[in-house]
Design a protein around this motif. Structure first.
Motif, short mmCIF file in Angstrom:
data_model
loop_
_atom_site.label_atom_id
_atom_site.label_comp_id
_atom_site.label_asym_id
_atom_site.label_seq_id
_atom_site.Cartn_x
_atom_site.Cartn_y
_atom_site.Cartn_z
N GLY A 207 -6.93 4.86 -13.84
CA GLY A 207 -7.45 5.00 -12.49
C GLY A 207 -6.71 4.26 -11.41
N LEU A 208 -5.44 3.90 -11.63
CA LEU A 208 -4.67 3.20 -10.60
C LEU A 208 -4.22 4.19 -9.52
CD1 LEU A 208 -2.40 0.83 -12.74
CD2 LEU A 208 -4.65 0.37 -11.73
N ASP A 209 -4.09 3.69 -8.30
CA ASP A 209 -3.63 4.58 -7.23
C ASP A 209 -2.12 4.79 -7.33
OD1 ASP A 209 -2.21 2.51 -5.86
OD2 ASP A 209 -3.96 1.99 -4.66
N VAL A 210 -1.59 5.61 -6.43
CA VAL A 210 -0.20 6.06 -6.54
C VAL A 210 0.79 4.91 -6.42
CG1 VAL A 210 0.00 6.59 -4.06
CG2 VAL A 210 1.39 7.85 -5.71
N GLN A 211 0.45 3.85 -5.67
CA GLN A 211 1.35 2.70 -5.53
C GLN A 211 1.17 1.74 -6.70
OE1 GLN A 211 3.80 2.04 -3.09
NE2 GLN A 211 4.30 0.39 -4.50
N ALA A 212 -0.06 1.39 -7.02
CA ALA A 212 -0.31 0.44 -8.11
C ALA A 212 0.17 0.98 -9.45
CB ALA A 212 -1.80 0.11 -8.18
N PRO B 191 -0.74 21.63 -6.73
CA PRO B 191 0.18 20.48 -6.82
C PRO B 191 -0.56 19.17 -6.64
CG PRO B 191 0.43 21.60 -4.71
CD PRO B 191 -0.46 22.46 -5.54
N TRP B 192 -0.12 18.16 -7.39
CA TRP B 192 -0.73 16.83 -7.31
C TRP B 192 0.35 15.76 -7.12
CZ3 TRP B 192 -2.48 13.37 -11.86
CH2 TRP B 192 -3.12 12.22 -11.37
N LEU B 193 1.22 15.56 -8.13
CA LEU B 193 2.21 14.49 -8.09
C LEU B 193 3.62 15.05 -8.22
CD1 LEU B 193 0.63 11.91 -10.60
CD2 LEU B 193 0.39 11.94 -8.11
N SER B 194 4.47 14.68 -7.29
CA SER B 194 5.91 14.89 -7.40
C SER B 194 6.50 13.50 -7.61
CB SER B 194 6.47 15.53 -6.13
OG SER B 194 7.87 15.63 -6.18
N SER C 280 0.83 -1.20 0.00
CA SER C 280 0.00 0.00 0.00
C SER C 280 0.87 1.25 0.00
CB SER C 280 -0.90 0.01 1.24
OG SER C 280 -1.74 -1.11 1.29
N ALA C 281 0.30 2.33 -0.49
CA ALA C 281 0.94 3.63 -0.30
C ALA C 281 0.94 3.97 1.19
CB ALA C 281 0.20 4.70 -1.10
N VAL C 282 1.84 4.87 1.58
CA VAL C 282 1.86 5.33 2.97
C VAL C 282 1.29 6.74 3.03
CG1 VAL C 282 3.78 3.87 3.66
CG2 VAL C 282 4.26 6.12 2.71
N TYR C 283 0.62 7.06 4.13
CA TYR C 283 -0.11 8.31 4.23
C TYR C 283 0.35 9.11 5.45
CZ TYR C 283 -3.29 6.33 0.77
OH TYR C 283 -3.80 5.78 -0.37
N GLY C 284 0.37 10.43 5.32
CA GLY C 284 0.71 11.30 6.43
C GLY C 284 0.25 12.71 6.16
N THR D 184 -3.11 14.89 -1.66
CA THR D 184 -4.56 14.73 -1.73
C THR D 184 -5.20 15.64 -0.69
OG1 THR D 184 -4.70 12.93 -0.12
CG2 THR D 184 -4.22 12.32 -2.39
N ALA D 185 -6.48 15.83 -0.81
CA ALA D 185 -7.16 16.71 0.15
C ALA D 185 -8.54 16.15 0.48
CB ALA D 185 -7.27 18.13 -0.42
N PRO D 186 -8.61 14.95 1.06
CA PRO D 186 -9.92 14.41 1.44
C PRO D 186 -10.54 15.26 2.55
CG PRO D 186 -8.16 13.05 2.37
CD PRO D 186 -7.51 14.06 1.46
N GLY D 187 -11.75 15.72 2.33
CA GLY D 187 -12.39 16.56 3.33
C GLY D 187 -11.75 17.92 3.48
N GLY D 188 -10.92 18.31 2.51
CA GLY D 188 -10.29 19.62 2.56
C GLY D 188 -9.01 19.68 3.36
N GLU D 189 -8.56 18.57 3.92
CA GLU D 189 -7.33 18.57 4.70
C GLU D 189 -6.17 18.03 3.87
OE1 GLU D 189 -7.56 17.62 9.02
OE2 GLU D 189 -9.42 16.63 8.43
#
Length: 608
Positions: A514-519, A487-490, A64-68, A585-590
């Motif tokens: 439509g693949l996610d950042v890891q796939a 900004p989206w992808l670095s 999986s991708a890692v999130y922070g 990403t900005a889910p919920g604006g965060e």
């Protein structure tokens, strides 16, 4: 759960591996199965073993991708990634983290990077609300003339090793220039982690250990043309052998060099004791790089090139790089329904390979240092020109021959990325070019000089023809994508001519499929070889339409269909690039960062 659905199906004979027979003490060992190697061999290849199952997401995803929320980093070595996160946690900027990562990789991953090479960066500047670019590309020595260069040529091109390939190292000045504008921590604090690990040592991971070994096999070949190999052996094979997997490697010479730079800044390298050591070394071995070449070097801030692909903004470094090739490929492919063609389908890969061939003919004909040649960038990057080129592509046959357009009046690299709590994102790439570089290490400095000069052309009239004080054509390119001006992808994909091909595949996987950042990075890739080269290093042994290498995960039916329309399909060779990415990403604006790395390298991505 689904098995990895995109791995090639195993032939029945190979699939019918018998169950392990019961054995008794004293029985002879069973004969190894085809393709089997003992676990302590340099590689372990079991074609009968597939990827494991995943309960969610792409079946071929390695993890999986890692999130922070506060920061993220992805590099080709886990320790370098940890150093980047450590710098961010101390309050450093994404630029501080990127410099610390690069300094660490110069020790950890000398097969791809180091302060003997060049560096490029794309930075999302949250204060300017835009992407800015930096080129840290060094120029050829002033004392090396075209006549001398031609006298050292082999088969019409400059050799890959030795002093004639060495251009001025630009990486260190790029770090300094970035830090002067965007650094938050002190210069010495940014370099401290790299000094520590170079002095105390770290275990060497498998892929890097293998590449060090392969480089020194090449260096030791008769006729390699390296004026001095003793220093390189002393640095990277102090006991006569390159480090084994898991062996602790140290580089005290590099640690001392880093200490001088930590204390004296970029001037220690370009105008101080390091510059004098470099000057004396090249005089001793009969090379051309000089103190004056180092003293006159400076990086350049540049406006990135830009296009859109289905509404996504794609940014690239121009200057003397191949960044424009990514934009050209995307512009051409925008004329086709890639989503309708289908993921990993014969049509999708065929269209991509043909777009690559068209863009790379232009690359060989036009790309060069804009300070010496007028490169028709606006025309090459235009949608109108791409539409004209797209009309040449047919879905049922291969374009032959393929030519560059009529203008109006291929190394090893490390890529890494970092993002910080303030929204700054850094996409940075650095390289010594082919493998570890030229094979030359100056007395006591602990780093190898790049062989980037091999990419010059020796053909009269070519815009990339060798000249003193000129920047060679460069393959290293960072990637950056934006959405709605944000900004989206670095991201980046390392590996010579694979880089524009890899960047394009990543973006198609994200946008069209439509693949996610890891796939998107774990998805099987193609690599087309055999396009024209500006330096004259063509491959006459390849078919006229080149060689289309497909990773083992590409479906058998796709491989067969591509072969049926005329593509020469090559076996996987491990040359499919190495990917790192940080997505905003900005889910919920965060603000949330999602970071990805891939299984083709030793590295990892982390976020916090």
């Amino acid at each position: 759960m689904k098995r990895r659905s995109f791995l090639a199906a195993i032939p029945a004979a190979a699939a019918a591996v018998p169950l392990l027979a019961q054995t008794r003490p004293g029985d002879p060992a069973p004969a190894p199965q085809p393709g089997f190697q003992p676990a302590d061999a340099p590689s372990f290849n079991r074609p009968d073993v597939h990827a494991g199952d995943r309960p969610f997401g792409a079946s071929f995803g390695s993890r999986s991708a890692v999130y922070g929320r506060s920061g993220a980093a992805g590099t080709a070595h886990p320790i370098a990634t940890q150093i980047g996160i450590e710098i961010l946690r101390k309050g450093g900027s994404a630029v501080d983290a990127a410099i610390a990562i690069n300094a660490a990789l110069g020790f950890l991953e000398p097969t791809s990077s180091g302060i003997g090479g060049d560096c490029y960066a794309l930075i999302w500047d949250p204060k300017l609300n835009k992407v800015v670019g930096l080129t840290g590309s060094g120029r050829s020595p002033q004392a090396l003339t075209l006549e001398i260069a031609r006298s050292r040529a082999k088969n019409g091109a400059l050799p890959s090793l030795g002093a004639v390939t060495v251009s001025t190292p630009g990486a260190l000045d790029a770090w300094w220039t970035l830090h002067q504008r965007y650094g938050k921590l002190s210069w010495a604090d940014v370099l401290a982690p790299a000094i520590d690990i170079a002095e105390n040592g770290v275990p060497v991971p498998p892929i890097i250990a293998n590449y060090i070994r392969l480089n020194f096999v090449a260096f030791r070949r008769p006729g390699a043309g390296i004026e001095d190999l003793a220093n390189a052996l002393r640095t990277y094979a102090p006991n006569g052998e390159t480090p084994a997997v898991g062996a602790v490697f140290r580089n005290p010479d590099l640690a001392r060099t880093y200490r001088m730079i930590a204390q004296g800044g970029r001037d220690a390298f370009y105008e101080g004791p390091i510059a004098r050591t470099i000057d004396a070394y090249f005089k001793r071995i009969g090379g051309w790089l000089s103190y004056a070449d180092l003293a006159r070097h400076h990086s350049e801030w540049v406006e990135p090139l830009f296009t859109t692909y289905r509404g996504v903004g794609v940014h690239a470094i121009g200057a003397n790089t191949q960044g424009l090739a990514t934009l050209q490929m995307l512009n051409i492919l925008e004329n086709f329904d890639l989503k309708g063609a289908g993921f990993q389908s014969p049509l999708s890969i065929h269209l991509q390979a043909e777009a690559k061939r068209l863009a790379y003919e232009d690359r060989a004909r036009f790309y060069a240092d804009p300070h010496f040649s007028k490169v028709p960038v606006e025309w090459l990057a235009s949608k109108d020109y791409a539409a004209q080129r797209a009309k040449l592509i047919r879905p049922d046959r291969i374009l032959d021959p393929v030519y560059p357009g009529q203008a109006p009046s291929h190394g090893d690299t490390t890529y890494f990325t970092a993002a910080d709590k303030d929204g700054m994102m850094v996409s940075m790439i650095q390289s010594n070019f082919r493998g570890m570089g030229s094979g030359l290490v100056a007395d006591g400095l602990g780093f190898m000089f790049q062989d980037r000069g091999q990419l010059f052309s020796l053909q009269d009239g070519h815009p990339n023809i060798y000249a003193p004080g000129k920047r060679p054509f460069q393959t290293i390119i960072p990637g950056f994508a934006t959405r709605d001006g944000k900004p989206w992808l670095s991201f980046g994909v390392m590996g010579g001519d694979m880089q524009p091909q890899g960047q394009t595949q990543i973006l198609l996987n994200r946008i069209d499929y439509g693949l996610d950042v890891q796939a998107a990075g774990d998805s099987p890739r193609y690599h087309h070889e055999g396009s024209s080269q500006s330096m004259g290093e063509d491959s006459p042994s390849l078919p006229k339409t080149g060689l289309l290498r497909l990773e083992s995960g590409v479906p058998d039916a796709t491989k067969a269909a591509l072969a049926a329309i005329g593509w020469t399909i090559g076996k996987p060779d491990g040359g499919f690039g190495r990917y790192e990415c940080v997505e905003l990403t900005a889910p919920g604006g965060e603000r949330v960062y999602a970071a990805a790395s891939e299984m083709r390298a030793d590295g990892c991505a982390l976020a916090y």
